[in-house]
Design a protein around this motif. Sequence first.
Motif, PDB file in Angstrom:
ATOM      1  N   LEU A 183      -8.722 -11.229  -6.196  1.00  0.00           N
ATOM      2  CA  LEU A 183      -9.048 -10.116  -5.296  1.00  0.00           C
ATOM      3  C   LEU A 183      -8.326 -10.264  -3.959  1.00  0.00           C
TER       4      LEU A 183
ATOM      5  N   ASN B 259      -4.683  -9.270  -4.163  1.00  0.00           N
ATOM      6  CA  ASN B 259      -4.551  -7.811  -4.151  1.00  0.00           C
ATOM      7  C   ASN B 259      -4.656  -7.253  -2.742  1.00  0.00           C
ATOM      8  N   SER B 260      -5.627  -7.759  -1.984  1.00  0.00           N
ATOM      9  CA  SER B 260      -5.817  -7.273  -0.619  1.00  0.00           C
ATOM     10  C   SER B 260      -4.631  -7.654   0.269  1.00  0.00           C
TER      11      SER B 260
ATOM     12  N   ALA C 280      -1.736  -5.434  -0.521  1.00  0.00           N
ATOM     13  CA  ALA C 280      -1.914  -4.081   0.013  1.00  0.00           C
ATOM     14  C   ALA C 280      -1.642  -4.056   1.520  1.00  0.00           C
TER      15      ALA C 280
ATOM     16  N   ASP D 221     -10.164  -4.689   2.797  1.00  0.00           N
ATOM     17  CA  ASP D 221      -8.826  -4.720   3.371  1.00  0.00           C
ATOM     18  C   ASP D 221      -8.502  -3.363   3.979  1.00  0.00           C
TER      19      ASP D 221
ATOM     20  N   GLY E   5      -5.522  -1.925   3.621  1.00  0.00           N
ATOM     21  CA  GLY E   5      -4.215  -1.813   2.964  1.00  0.00           C
ATOM     22  C   GLY E   5      -3.891  -0.401   2.506  1.00  0.00           C
TER      23      GLY E   5
ATOM     24  N   GLY F  71      -5.783   1.733   0.811  1.00  0.00           N
ATOM     25  CA  GLY F  71      -6.595   2.263  -0.281  1.00  0.00           C
ATOM     26  C   GLY F  71      -5.796   2.675  -1.508  1.00  0.00           C
ATOM     27  N   ILE F  72      -6.497   3.275  -2.444  1.00  0.00           N
ATOM     28  CA  ILE F  72      -5.920   3.700  -3.713  1.00  0.00           C
ATOM     29  C   ILE F  72      -6.247   5.185  -3.859  1.00  0.00           C
TER      30      ILE F  72
ATOM     31  N   LEU G  58      -7.127  -7.602 -12.493  1.00  0.00           N
ATOM     32  CA  LEU G  58      -8.391  -6.975 -12.130  1.00  0.00           C
ATOM     33  C   LEU G  58      -9.355  -6.813 -13.299  1.00  0.00           C
TER      34      LEU G  58
ATOM     35  N   ALA H 244     -13.791  -4.287  -2.197  1.00  0.00           N
ATOM     36  CA  ALA H 244     -14.132  -4.787  -3.527  1.00  0.00           C
ATOM     37  C   ALA H 244     -15.506  -5.440  -3.425  1.00  0.00           C
TER      38      ALA H 244
HETATM   39  C1  W6P Z   1      -5.791  -2.417  -2.748  1.00  0.00           C
HETATM   40  C2  W6P Z   1      -5.714  -2.395  -4.253  1.00  0.00           C
HETATM   41  C3  W6P Z   1      -6.739  -3.448  -4.560  1.00  0.00           C
HETATM   42  C4  W6P Z   1      -7.168  -3.931  -5.785  1.00  0.00           C
HETATM   43  C5  W6P Z   1      -8.142  -4.939  -5.805  1.00  0.00           C
HETATM   44  C6  W6P Z   1      -8.655  -5.459  -4.636  1.00  0.00           C
HETATM   45  C7  W6P Z   1      -8.211  -4.989  -3.418  1.00  0.00           C
HETATM   46  C8  W6P Z   1      -7.251  -3.979  -3.388  1.00  0.00           C
HETATM   47  N1  W6P Z   1      -6.664  -3.351  -2.296  1.00  0.00           N
HETATM   48  O1  W6P Z   1      -5.131  -1.688  -2.006  1.00  0.00           O
END
Ligand code: W6P
Length: 416
Positions: free
Chosen positions: A290, A293-294, A297, A329, A331, A333-334, A375, A401
Amino acid sequence: KFSPALLESVKKLALQPQTPVSLRQFVEFGHRPSPTTILRGNQFVQHELPVRLAHRVVELENLPHGLSDMPSIKRVKDWYTQSFEDLTNLPTPETFGVPINALKGMEKPGADNNGGGLKYFNPSANGNDIPELDAWNAEFIKCIEGIKRRHDPTVKTVAQGVLELKEHWQRAKSPMLKNVTGAPLPLPTVIQSFLDRFYLSRIGIRMLIGQTVSLNKSSKATPPGHEDYVGIICTKTNLGQVAWEAAQDARTICQDYYGVWGGPEIKLLGKTDVEFMYVPSHLHHMLFELLKNSLRAVVERHGVDCDEWPDIKVVVAEGKEDITIKISDEGGGIPRSGMPLIWTYMYTTAENPSLEDTDSRGDFRAPMAGYGYGLPITRLYARYFGGDLRLISMEGYGTDAYLHLSRLSNEDEPLP
Ligand code: W6P
């Protein structure tokens, strides 16, 4: 490659139910085990592993959409069959000549030392050292360690098999690949859920092997610093400590990958000193994944040249029923449309997802992003002990997360 008789016995054992083991059972069973308890455990595993392996062999043989015919999937199926054969060819304690009767009455450790149960049962002190027992245990442990090693490349190889299927669809101009937009299509739901079941089962099998190997090796003496351990389970897993280590590891990878100095900071907040029963290696794996990923991002949103990245916050909450770890984070977002893809075995934002941990120059390069299995597999680790993982995205800002870990350790092991 395998005898018809062996394949028959695979089919037979695949009809037997798998036996779930809860975290609590793992601990009660493995707490100061007597030689008899160790033997019983090993006997259970010698029966249970072939049952679990057989279930996987049969499932690998009957996958939809031609996945079973992909060379990599066949290789993985052969590993499962080979491991089944290794275990069933191994003598049982009885056929090996372990004097089972000599072990009678040794069930209760400490029964003859004030009834406190605080000392290890020591067979030699009673003049009851049993060389055949030690020899069989050693053979058995060697066998299951070999099995664990054989299956190390499973995730990579199955991922390869899924790629082979996609290439097969391309050659066959299959409607499965009819993507007008050029965007990667999610896998059919049946394949997605097969992979979830398959990897969840793999976690259970490796837990069983890891725990058994560890209990056998520590049954004579507790390794230093492992006073709170029962096998690979730590009864006082320190969340803050594991999180700190996972953060260090993730930041190191991030620095190497992006060539940045330091990288975004990771702040630990809330009840970070909470201690609970868990498998530290599982916890480390989830937090590491995790946090990577953060970090990715944040660095990609704010740029490698940014002079002050926003911190990543890890907040720990301790409830009666579970412990929740929120990783936030900034970062970016999604996008909402991308959210369902997060849990598919293909989601990746890495520009060049490769099955090799090497870059274009062929140098070893720590994988900041793997092949998009991180993930979903992290969520399976959480679910394996009754927890869960959720992601909440604020597009244009960042991602939270939520990792929930169950405190009620008596839930049954989920067995697909
Ligand atoms: C993101 C994509 C993601 C997946 C898993 C955990 C954190 C994050 N941040 O931008």
